[in-house]
Design a protein around this motif. Structure first.
Motif, PDB file in Angstrom:
ATOM      1  N   LEU A   1       4.164  -1.372  -2.945  1.00 21.83           N
ATOM      2  CA  LEU A   1       5.476  -1.837  -2.505  1.00 21.83           C
ATOM      3  C   LEU A   1       5.333  -3.021  -1.553  1.00 21.83           C
ATOM      4  O   LEU A   1       6.122  -3.974  -1.615  1.00 21.83           O
ATOM      5  N   LEU A   2       4.341  -2.974  -0.681  1.00 19.03           N
ATOM      6  CA  LEU A   2       4.095  -4.111   0.204  1.00 19.03           C
ATOM      7  C   LEU A   2       3.683  -5.345  -0.599  1.00 19.03           C
ATOM      8  O   LEU A   2       4.121  -6.464  -0.299  1.00 19.03           O
ATOM      9  N   TRP A   3       2.861  -5.161  -1.614  1.00 21.64           N
ATOM     10  CA  TRP A   3       2.500  -6.285  -2.484  1.00 21.64           C
ATOM     11  C   TRP A   3       3.753  -6.872  -3.149  1.00 21.64           C
ATOM     12  O   TRP A   3       3.891  -8.107  -3.252  1.00 21.64           O
ATOM     13  N   ALA A   4       4.661  -6.016  -3.594  1.00 14.98           N
ATOM     14  CA  ALA A   4       5.869  -6.510  -4.250  1.00 14.98           C
ATOM     15  C   ALA A   4       6.749  -7.287  -3.272  1.00 14.98           C
ATOM     16  O   ALA A   4       7.304  -8.344  -3.604  1.00 14.98           O
ATOM     17  N   ILE A   5       6.896  -6.775  -2.064  1.00 11.66           N
ATOM     18  CA  ILE A   5       7.715  -7.464  -1.063  1.00 11.66           C
ATOM     19  C   ILE A   5       7.115  -8.822  -0.715  1.00 11.66           C
ATOM     20  O   ILE A   5       7.818  -9.845  -0.656  1.00 11.66           O
ATOM     21  N   LEU A   6       5.807  -8.861  -0.477  1.00 10.86           N
ATOM     22  CA  LEU A   6       5.158 -10.124  -0.122  1.00 10.86           C
ATOM     23  C   LEU A   6       5.236 -11.133  -1.260  1.00 10.86           C
ATOM     24  O   LEU A   6       5.432 -12.333  -1.024  1.00 10.86           O
ATOM     25  N   SER A   7       5.071 -10.671  -2.483  1.00  9.92           N
ATOM     26  CA  SER A   7       5.125 -11.601  -3.611  1.00  9.92           C
ATOM     27  C   SER A   7       6.519 -12.197  -3.778  1.00  9.92           C
ATOM     28  O   SER A   7       6.671 -13.395  -4.055  1.00  9.92           O
ATOM     29  N   CYS A   8       7.556 -11.377  -3.599  1.00 10.97           N
ATOM     30  CA  CYS A   8       8.920 -11.895  -3.720  1.00 10.97           C
ATOM     31  C   CYS A   8       9.254 -12.860  -2.579  1.00 10.97           C
ATOM     32  O   CYS A   8       9.898 -13.904  -2.801  1.00 10.97           O
ATOM     33  N   VAL A   9       8.830 -12.527  -1.372  1.00  6.75           N
ATOM     34  CA  VAL A   9       9.062 -13.437  -0.244  1.00  6.75           C
ATOM     35  C   VAL A   9       8.341 -14.757  -0.456  1.00  6.75           C
ATOM     36  O   VAL A   9       8.886 -15.845  -0.184  1.00  6.75           O
TER      37      VAL A   9
ATOM     38  N   VAL B   1       3.966 -11.583  -8.973  1.00 10.91           N
ATOM     39  CA  VAL B   1       5.252 -10.911  -8.759  1.00 10.91           C
ATOM     40  C   VAL B   1       5.475  -9.843  -9.824  1.00 10.91           C
ATOM     41  O   VAL B   1       5.855  -8.695  -9.518  1.00 10.91           O
ATOM     42  N   VAL B   2       5.235 -10.188 -11.079  1.00  9.63           N
ATOM     43  CA  VAL B   2       5.427  -9.218 -12.172  1.00  9.63           C
ATOM     44  C   VAL B   2       4.466  -8.047 -12.023  1.00  9.63           C
ATOM     45  O   VAL B   2       4.854  -6.873 -12.182  1.00  9.63           O
ATOM     46  N   PHE B   3       3.213  -8.333 -11.701  1.00 12.75           N
ATOM     47  CA  PHE B   3       2.221  -7.252 -11.572  1.00 12.75           C
ATOM     48  C   PHE B   3       2.597  -6.299 -10.438  1.00 12.75           C
ATOM     49  O   PHE B   3       2.581  -5.074 -10.615  1.00 12.75           O
ATOM     50  N   SER B   4       2.914  -6.843  -9.268  1.00  8.46           N
ATOM     51  CA  SER B   4       3.174  -5.982  -8.113  1.00  8.46           C
ATOM     52  C   SER B   4       4.456  -5.175  -8.288  1.00  8.46           C
ATOM     53  O   SER B   4       4.487  -3.970  -7.951  1.00  8.46           O
ATOM     54  N   ILE B   5       5.505  -5.779  -8.820  1.00  5.17           N
ATOM     55  CA  ILE B   5       6.760  -5.043  -9.009  1.00  5.17           C
ATOM     56  C   ILE B   5       6.592  -3.954 -10.080  1.00  5.17           C
ATOM     57  O   ILE B   5       7.060  -2.810  -9.908  1.00  5.17           O
ATOM     58  N   ALA B   6       5.914  -4.283 -11.170  1.00  5.21           N
ATOM     59  CA  ALA B   6       5.722  -3.288 -12.224  1.00  5.21           C
ATOM     60  C   ALA B   6       4.837  -2.135 -11.756  1.00  5.21           C
ATOM     61  O   ALA B   6       5.132  -0.959 -12.048  1.00  5.21           O
ATOM     62  N   MET B   7       3.759  -2.431 -11.025  1.00  7.59           N
ATOM     63  CA  MET B   7       2.895  -1.360 -10.522  1.00  7.59           C
ATOM     64  C   MET B   7       3.626  -0.496  -9.513  1.00  7.59           C
ATOM     65  O   MET B   7       3.425   0.735  -9.473  1.00  7.59           O
ATOM     66  N   THR B   8       4.484  -1.092  -8.693  1.00  8.46           N
ATOM     67  CA  THR B   8       5.271  -0.303  -7.741  1.00  8.46           C
ATOM     68  C   THR B   8       6.209   0.657  -8.481  1.00  8.46           C
ATOM     69  O   THR B   8       6.343   1.835  -8.106  1.00  8.46           O
ATOM     70  N   PHE B   9       6.851   0.157  -9.514  1.00  6.34           N
ATOM     71  CA  PHE B   9       7.750   1.006 -10.303  1.00  6.34           C
ATOM     72  C   PHE B   9       6.991   2.152 -10.968  1.00  6.34           C
ATOM     73  O   PHE B   9       7.455   3.313 -10.951  1.00  6.34           O
ATOM     74  N   LEU B  10       5.839   1.858 -11.544  1.00  8.61           N
ATOM     75  CA  LEU B  10       5.063   2.914 -12.194  1.00  8.61           C
ATOM     76  C   LEU B  10       4.543   3.931 -11.194  1.00  8.61           C
ATOM     77  O   LEU B  10       4.530   5.150 -11.467  1.00  8.61           O
ATOM     78  N   LYS B  11       4.111   3.455 -10.034  1.00  7.20           N
ATOM     79  CA  LYS B  11       3.581   4.373  -9.016  1.00  7.20           C
ATOM     80  C   LYS B  11       4.652   5.334  -8.522  1.00  7.20           C
ATOM     81  O   LYS B  11       4.408   6.541  -8.367  1.00  7.20           O
ATOM     82  N   PHE B  12       5.841   4.795  -8.240  1.00  7.96           N
ATOM     83  CA  PHE B  12       6.912   5.674  -7.786  1.00  7.96           C
ATOM     84  C   PHE B  12       7.416   6.581  -8.911  1.00  7.96           C
ATOM     85  O   PHE B  12       7.922   7.684  -8.653  1.00  7.96           O
ATOM     86  N   SER B  13       7.299   6.128 -10.142  1.00  8.31           N
ATOM     87  CA  SER B  13       7.713   6.987 -11.261  1.00  8.31           C
ATOM     88  C   SER B  13       6.796   8.187 -11.406  1.00  8.31           C
ATOM     89  O   SER B  13       7.265   9.315 -11.689  1.00  8.31           O
ATOM     90  N   GLU B  14       5.508   8.005 -11.220  1.00  6.04           N
ATOM     91  CA  GLU B  14       4.562   9.111 -11.342  1.00  6.04           C
ATOM     92  C   GLU B  14       4.541   9.989 -10.101  1.00  6.04           C
ATOM     93  O   GLU B  14       4.285  11.188 -10.197  1.00  6.04           O
ATOM     94  N   GLY B  15       4.785   9.412  -8.955  1.00  6.59           N
ATOM     95  CA  GLY B  15       4.865  10.212  -7.735  1.00  6.59           C
ATOM     96  C   GLY B  15       3.504  10.645  -7.203  1.00  6.59           C
ATOM     97  O   GLY B  15       2.493   9.955  -7.387  1.00  6.59           O
ATOM     98  N   TYR B  16       3.508  11.846  -6.582  1.00  9.48           N
ATOM     99  CA  TYR B  16       2.309  12.340  -5.900  1.00  9.48           C
ATOM    100  C   TYR B  16       1.837  13.631  -6.576  1.00  9.48           C
ATOM    101  O   TYR B  16       2.537  14.231  -7.399  1.00  9.48           O
ATOM    102  N   PHE B  17       0.652  14.032  -6.172  1.00 10.66           N
ATOM    103  CA  PHE B  17       0.008  15.223  -6.740  1.00 10.66           C
ATOM    104  C   PHE B  17      -0.534  16.066  -5.594  1.00 10.66           C
ATOM    105  O   PHE B  17      -1.104  15.533  -4.630  1.00 10.66           O
ATOM    106  N   ILE B  18      -0.338  17.383  -5.702  1.00  2.84           N
ATOM    107  CA  ILE B  18      -0.788  18.309  -4.661  1.00  2.84           C
ATOM    108  C   ILE B  18      -2.106  18.938  -5.094  1.00  2.84           C
ATOM    109  O   ILE B  18      -2.189  19.571  -6.161  1.00  2.84           O
ATOM    110  N   LEU B  19      -3.129  18.747  -4.294  1.00  3.04           N
ATOM    111  CA  LEU B  19      -4.444  19.318  -4.575  1.00  3.04           C
ATOM    112  C   LEU B  19      -4.449  20.813  -4.255  1.00  3.04           C
ATOM    113  O   LEU B  19      -3.574  21.318  -3.526  1.00  3.04           O
ATOM    114  N   PRO B  20      -5.411  21.573  -4.811  1.00  4.57           N
ATOM    115  CA  PRO B  20      -5.508  23.011  -4.472  1.00  4.57           C
ATOM    116  C   PRO B  20      -5.675  23.260  -2.983  1.00  4.57           C
ATOM    117  O   PRO B  20      -5.248  24.308  -2.475  1.00  4.57           O
ATOM    118  N   SER B  21      -6.249  22.273  -2.276  1.00 11.91           N
ATOM    119  CA  SER B  21      -6.419  22.436  -0.834  1.00 11.91           C
ATOM    120  C   SER B  21      -5.130  22.196  -0.070  1.00 11.91           C
ATOM    121  O   SER B  21      -5.087  22.373   1.152  1.00 11.91           O
TER     122      SER B  21
END
Length: 489
Positions: A10-18, A63-83
């Protein structure tokens, strides 16, 4: 591989757009996007077009790379480990639809990074080309530095996408190889640029002593300061990504399993990338706030230094309000009083250099010094309005009459409403001598001053430097210096 959290991208996307917005505003203020035209530049050609379009194409790709990766990352979300630890979802657990977009995005990243390497490699080799100049003035397109740039750019443009193509089978480590290859190339280029920074102060002194224009010297000094800052951010861009790539090949990795360390390095790398690219924009397309404000460098030349000194007439309303004293005061400040019996001595070139004048057998201090006038060693700036005013209000040029008394003739006559009594009131004998001294002084022929800097070092200044604007805007060599091949230093 963890591959970073959504917040880091997300920081990469913001910096690229600015940065994209800053790019558009800067180019608009620079020349209203005229630099994007096919025939832009003082020497339009393939080199100018390649450098301009390759640099400008880097920004939208990032700009395209950072915005698209941000969208994909937030779409997949997080994962909880057994620990119980929460981490961004690994790439191996992504859905097929989102995972399908990773390879095209990695190709965009590799192409953008290869174009960025082309830009910085060109600037490195160009400064090396200028620093290695000797008595023989070489041409950029026949130098070994230009050949080095061509070979290095070809390797970068082909090597970065080829790295992505080779590692496409293991999509989890594809970005690691891109970071490894790109960071190694970028760090090497930045380390070589330290040599340029080390030699640059002496290079600026050499250019200044060679008689370059003030705008060129100021621009080179500004570029030196900008490059100092850019090198720091270049290291902040390449070294963190290099650390991430090296750590990914260790077993077990230490940074990849640490979410804070991985995000911190990714964020620092993004800041270094876009800040250094912004400084490159200021170097490739430099704005001159002095010229934009309507000023230009004013240098004394043998032609301009021979102009007759102008006399400022007082305003008529001011003269009437002061009761005729303004003219006397202004004239009294121009020259010291001269008695009737004292022979007149008119200022010469030696008087301006020494600051003294002689009266008969005695020597007294002359009120003007060479430094108080237009000294060639201290150039100033004049505005366009001042230049136009000087042209429209020309000082009357004296022409001797038959009786020997100086008369005035000019293409621009004073206002007909001004009478002789309005300009100068009846004065005593001392004031009349001052008036006669002014007329006689202006009737002297102008003595041309010597050239500004006639040092031998000016013979070694390359024309690229004397007319320098940016590393991608070059000019042709003079016809008497152009050869088919130039001797290597």
């Amino acid at each position: 591989m963890n591959n970073g959290s959504p917040s880091a991208y997300l920081l990469w996307a913001i910096l690229s757009c600015v940065f994209l917005v800053f790019l558009m505003l800067h180019l608009w203020a620079y020349d209203r996007f005229n630099c994007l035209k096919w025939g832009a530049g003082r020497q339009p050609g393939a080199f100018k077009r390649v450098m301009t379009y390759s640099y400008l194409a880097t920004v939208p790709l990032l700009v395209v790379f950072s915005i698209a990766m941000t969208f994909l990352k937030f779409s997949e979300g997080y994962f909880i480990l057994p620990s119980g630890e929460i981490i961004p979802k690994p790439l191996s657990l992504w859905g097929h639809k989102n995972r399908h977009w990773l390879l095209p995005l990695y190709f965009l990243l590799s192409i953008a990074w290869s174009l960025e390497l082309v830009t910085h490699l060109e600037e490195l080799t160009f400064w090396l080309f200028l620093l290695h100049q000797g008595p023989g003035k070489r041409e950029w397109f026949y130098s070994w530095e230009f050949r080095t740039w061509c070979i290095g750019s070809t390797v970068a443009v082909l090597g970065m996408p080829l790295t992505t193509l080779v590692t496409r089978r293991t999509i989890e480590t594809c970005q690691v190889y891109i970071f490894l290859v790109g960071s190694c190339a970028g760090t090497t280029t930045t380390l070589c640029f330290l040599y340029v920074l080390f030699r640059f102060p002496s290079f600026i002194k050499h250019v200044k002593a060679g008689g370059a224009e003030p705008d060129v010297v100021v621009r080179l000094a500004t570029f030196y300061q900008l490059n100092l800052v850019r090198v720091i951010f270049r290291f902040l861009f390449t070294i963190p990504l290099l650390v991430i790539a090296i750590d990914a090949f260790q077993r077990p990795p230490r940074i990849d399993i640490n979410t804070f360390a991985l995000d911190f390095l990714l964020m620092v790398g993004g800041i270094g990338c876009f800040v250094s690219s912004g400084i490159t924009l200021l170097i490739f397309f430099p704005r001159s706030f002095t010229h934009e404000a309507g000023y230009k460098a004013k240098m004394n030349t043998p032609q301009t230094s021979g102009k007759t000194a102008s006399t400022t007439f007082p305003n008529r309303s001011d003269h009437q309000r002061s009761g005729g004293q303004s003219s006397k005061t202004a004239l009294a400040m121009e020259l010291p009083p001269i008695s009737a019996g004292t022979p007149h001595h008119y200022p010469s070139q030696t008087d301006f250099e020494t600051g003294y004048r002689s009266q008969g057998d005695s020597v007294s201090q002359f009120p003007y010094s060479r430094e108080s006038l237009d000294s060639p060693l201290s150039p100033g700036y004049e505005s366009d309005a001042e230049s136009e005013a000087y042209t429209s209000h020309t000082m009357p040029t004296p022409s001797p009459r038959a009786t020997g008394e100086p008369s005035y003739s000019s293409t621009t006559q004073p206002d007909s409403r001004w009478g002789q009594q309005d300009l100068i009131e009846p004065m005593d004998r001392n004031a009349q001598n001052i008036r006669h001294n002014i007329r006689a002084t202006t009737s002297l022929p102008a003595r041309p001053r010597p050239p500004l800097r006639t040092t031998r070092s000016s013979l070694h200044i390359h024309p690229y430097v004397l007319h320098f604007t940016s590393p991608i805007d070059l000019v042709d060599l003079p016809s008497h210096e152009r050869r088919i091949r130039y001797p290597e230093p």
